[in-house]
Write a protein that holds these residues in place. Structure first.
Motif, short mmCIF file in Angstrom:
data_model
loop_
_atom_site.label_atom_id
_atom_site.label_comp_id
_atom_site.label_asym_id
_atom_site.label_seq_id
_atom_site.Cartn_x
_atom_site.Cartn_y
_atom_site.Cartn_z
N VAL A 102 -25.40 45.13 56.21
CA VAL A 102 -24.35 45.22 55.37
C VAL A 102 -24.75 45.10 53.79
N HIS A 104 -23.13 45.52 50.00
CA HIS A 104 -21.95 44.64 49.77
C HIS A 104 -22.06 43.95 47.70
N LEU A 120 -17.85 35.74 52.57
CA LEU A 120 -19.43 36.31 53.29
C LEU A 120 -20.20 35.02 53.55
N THR A 178 -17.91 47.25 50.27
CA THR A 178 -18.75 46.73 51.92
C THR A 178 -19.31 47.96 52.15
#
Length: 211
Positions: A102, A104, A120, A178
């Motif tokens: 991921v 972000h 998160l 994201t």
């Protein structure tokens, strides 16, 4: 003995009135721009009106609904300095950070980023094997570190994007955003705006499919 001035004759009066009217008409015509000048004026006005309409339409669009041009393409080969002293930075170049992960983009001055931070943190606790990479966007390092100290640090790796160039290469419209990067290093999903319950569910599904 004063001699009276003869009265003007009707013909003379008519002639004087006609002459005055002609002079007034000529002055009005001289003051009115020619047709060519009006056409030259209307062209830029029309262009300005078109730009205004496009701008208004763009402002009405929801950034979350705007597609990312990078979906299905490799993540940009970015190498960012670390937010923390003495730690490695964020290396998104081939062979750097292995997917799926991921990515972000956030900032300490971003109010929605504060709102989504518990999401998160929950993801980091629930999926300890996930790689969560963070990019601090146009942020003062001290303020970004204080943000993470106060609200929690879910990131496996984090880099600084002081001038915003990394976010520009990612096509970021505004923080937070994201991305999911699959095992082959391709961006497979993008979410603009804070992560809520629905976005979290989709993120988990996308990470599972990115393996």
């Amino acid at each position: 003995m004063n001699t009276p001035t003869p009265a003007a004759t009707p013909a003379a009066s008519v002639s004087a009135f006609t002459g005055a009217s002609a002079a007034a008409s000529a002055a009005t015509a001289a003051a009115r721009p020619p047709a060519a000048a009006w056409r030259r004026l209307l062209l830029p006005l029309g262009l300005l009106a078109g730009v205004a309409l496009l701008l208004a339409a763009g402002l009405r669009q929801d950034p979350r609904a705007l597609p990312s041009a990078l979906i299905g393409r490799p993540v940009p080969a970015l190498a960012l300095p670390s937010l923390h002293d003495g730690r490695s930075g964020l290396d998104l170049r081939p062979g750097g950070l292995h997917g799926p992960y991921v990515l972000h983009v956030w900032a300490s001055w971003c109010a929605p980023c504060r709102e989504e931070q518990p999401v998160l943190m929950a993801l980091a606790r629930q999926h300890p094997r996930w790689t969560l990479a963070g990019i601090a966007y146009k942020d003062a390092p001290a303020q970004a570190r204080a943000f993470l100290t106060r609200l929690g640090d879910p990131y496996t790796a984090i880099g600084q994007d002081s001038d915003g160039r990394a976010a520009m290469e990612l096509g970021v419209y505004g923080v937070p955003e994201t991305f999911v990067v699959d095992a082959r290093g391709r961006i497979t999903w993008r979410h603009a705006g804070p992560l809520d319950a629905a976005a979290r569910t989709e993120l988990e599904a996308r990470m599972e499919a990115a393996r």
